[in-house]
Enzyme design. Structure first.
Site, mmCIF file in Angstrom:
data_model
loop_
_atom_site.group_PDB
_atom_site.id
_atom_site.type_symbol
_atom_site.label_atom_id
_atom_site.label_comp_id
_atom_site.label_asym_id
_atom_site.label_seq_id
_atom_site.Cartn_x
_atom_site.Cartn_y
_atom_site.Cartn_z
ATOM 1 N N ASP A 42 69.633 0.472 -0.434
ATOM 2 C CA ASP A 42 70.107 0.610 0.940
ATOM 3 C C ASP A 42 70.069 2.106 1.250
ATOM 4 O O ASP A 42 69.814 2.925 0.367
ATOM 5 C CB ASP A 42 71.550 0.067 1.036
ATOM 6 C CG ASP A 42 72.156 0.265 2.416
ATOM 7 O OD1 ASP A 42 71.475 -0.029 3.406
ATOM 8 O OD2 ASP A 42 73.309 0.736 2.517
ATOM 9 N N SER A 43 70.388 2.456 2.500
ATOM 10 C CA SER A 43 70.494 3.876 2.817
ATOM 11 C C SER A 43 71.786 4.472 2.239
ATOM 12 O O SER A 43 71.896 5.680 2.106
ATOM 13 C CB SER A 43 70.472 4.067 4.338
ATOM 14 O OG SER A 43 71.562 3.375 4.911
ATOM 15 N N CYS B 285 69.203 -3.938 2.739
ATOM 16 C CA CYS B 285 69.116 -3.166 3.974
ATOM 17 C C CYS B 285 68.314 -3.975 4.988
ATOM 18 O O CYS B 285 67.142 -4.294 4.730
ATOM 19 C CB CYS B 285 68.428 -1.841 3.653
ATOM 20 S SG CYS B 285 67.977 -0.867 5.101
ATOM 21 N N GLU C 3 80.106 5.408 6.572
ATOM 22 C CA GLU C 3 79.764 6.425 5.565
ATOM 23 C C GLU C 3 80.764 7.585 5.574
ATOM 24 O O GLU C 3 80.936 8.260 4.573
ATOM 25 C CB GLU C 3 78.330 6.944 5.785
ATOM 26 C CG GLU C 3 77.244 5.903 5.490
ATOM 27 C CD GLU C 3 77.014 5.647 3.999
ATOM 28 O OE1 GLU C 3 77.406 6.495 3.171
ATOM 29 O OE2 GLU C 3 76.455 4.581 3.675
ATOM 30 N N CYS D 3 73.337 -5.735 9.657
ATOM 31 C CA CYS D 3 73.225 -4.476 8.905
ATOM 32 C C CYS D 3 74.228 -4.610 7.771
ATOM 33 O O CYS D 3 75.365 -5.054 7.991
ATOM 34 C CB CYS D 3 73.584 -3.282 9.789
ATOM 35 S SG CYS D 3 73.796 -1.736 8.884
ATOM 36 N N HIS E 282 75.935 -2.541 6.222
ATOM 37 C CA HIS E 282 77.164 -1.752 6.329
ATOM 38 C C HIS E 282 78.264 -2.510 7.086
ATOM 39 O O HIS E 282 79.447 -2.219 6.914
ATOM 40 C CB HIS E 282 76.905 -0.445 7.089
ATOM 41 C CG HIS E 282 76.265 0.631 6.268
ATOM 42 N ND1 HIS E 282 74.936 0.634 5.923
ATOM 43 C CD2 HIS E 282 76.792 1.765 5.715
ATOM 44 C CE1 HIS E 282 74.667 1.726 5.210
ATOM 45 N NE2 HIS E 282 75.778 2.419 5.076
#
Ligand code: DGL
Length: 281
Positions: A21-22, A84, A161, A193, A195
């Site tokens: 993932d990012s 992701c 984040e 997403c 997140h």
């Protein structure tokens, strides 16, 4: 550690599943792997030096995904799950045939789960995923009678984040993003997403009790379990601890991740030049 022993351990350890993932979004997929595939060892990569992916161009995303898969191939993964949605929406079809192991994405499993739950489907996702219309296309391919509304939520990844999940700003931002979906009278909300399941308490407190929620990770991991069985690749021995790597600060990732993992993980750093794609030839 004794070098010979270290080498023997590496060569005798069962092959891991790679997930990437990012950033910390992939932890919502990791949680599902722990639940559904407890014997599988996992190699986790968070591309934190280059997040958010959601504001990147399709070409950049495809390039990053190729780099990450090439690195994972060098680590002998037996399968990769894209943890992701942005990568799944923009790069899955292109890279699937390029690597000698199965690569799974979140969009189709998420769309399948959504059409089982409702008819008026809202998708919250990154702007890149929304622009690709991947969820709308996948849902309408399976169930043309379903309607889909997609909303890009560019503030959510920075909120997660930067560990701002419990702030008033997070709540106000979520309320604004959900407004058009409420106006459309959706019955089902897809976390488009990885997140966003971290924001579930905020999102669910703003929506009616009758709302159905879809976390595509649940269906992707179930599909992965079937594929591992079909290929005879399922691990029968206990998993070793998840190996975490990030491209940005290992310390920052550790600090943030502890709240979801319940312990401080060991995290290694991969510098971006180590991921550089060498020209094929
Ligand atoms: N968590 C990722 C996704 O599912 C990427 C978010 C981002 O970096 O913008 O799309």
């Amino acid at each position: 550690m004794n070098q010979g022993l270290d080498q023997r351990l590496l060569t005798t350890r069962p092959a891991p599943i790679g997930i990437f993932d990012s950033g910390v979004g992939g932890l919502t997929v990791l949680r599902e792997i722990y639940r559904q595939l407890p014997n599988e060892s996992v190699l986790y990569f968070g591309d934190t030096a280059r997040l958010p992916y959601g504001s990147r161009s399709p070409e950049e995303i495809l390039y990053f995904v190729r780099q990450i898969l090439t690195w994972m191939a060098s680590r002998n993964v037996k399968m990769v799950m894209m943890a992701c949605n942005t990568s799944s929406a923009l790069a899955l079809d292109q890279v699937q045939a390029e690597f000698p192991f199965p690569v799974l994405g979140l969009i189709r499993p998420g769309a399948k789960a959504a059409v089982r739950q409702g008819k008026r489907i809202g998708v919250i996702a990154t702007q890149a995923t929304v622009n690709s219309r991947a969820y709308t296309n996948a849902v309408q391919e399976i169930a043309p009678d379903c309607q889909v509304w997609e909303v890009g939520c560019p503030q959510f990844v920075p909120i997660v984040e930067q560990n701002q999940i419990k702030t008033l700003e997070a709540r106000q931002t979520a309320a604004a993003y959900l407004r058009p979906l409420m106006a459309a009278n959706i019955d089902t909300l897809v976390y488009g997403c990885t997140h966003y399941p971290h924001l579930a308490p905020v999102l669910q407190s703003l929506l009616p009790n009758s709302m159905q929620y879809v976390d595509p990770a649940i269906s992707m991991v179930a599909a992965a379990a079937q594929e591992l069985d079909a290929l005879g690749l399922r691990s029968t021995v206990p998993a070793w601890s998840t190996e975490f790597y990030v491209s940005g600060s290992a310390t920052d990732f550790k600090r943030l991740a502890v709240q979801w993992l319940g312990h401080q993980p060991q995290v290694g750093q991969i510098r971006l030049p180590e991921l550089a794609l060498r020209p094929q030839g």
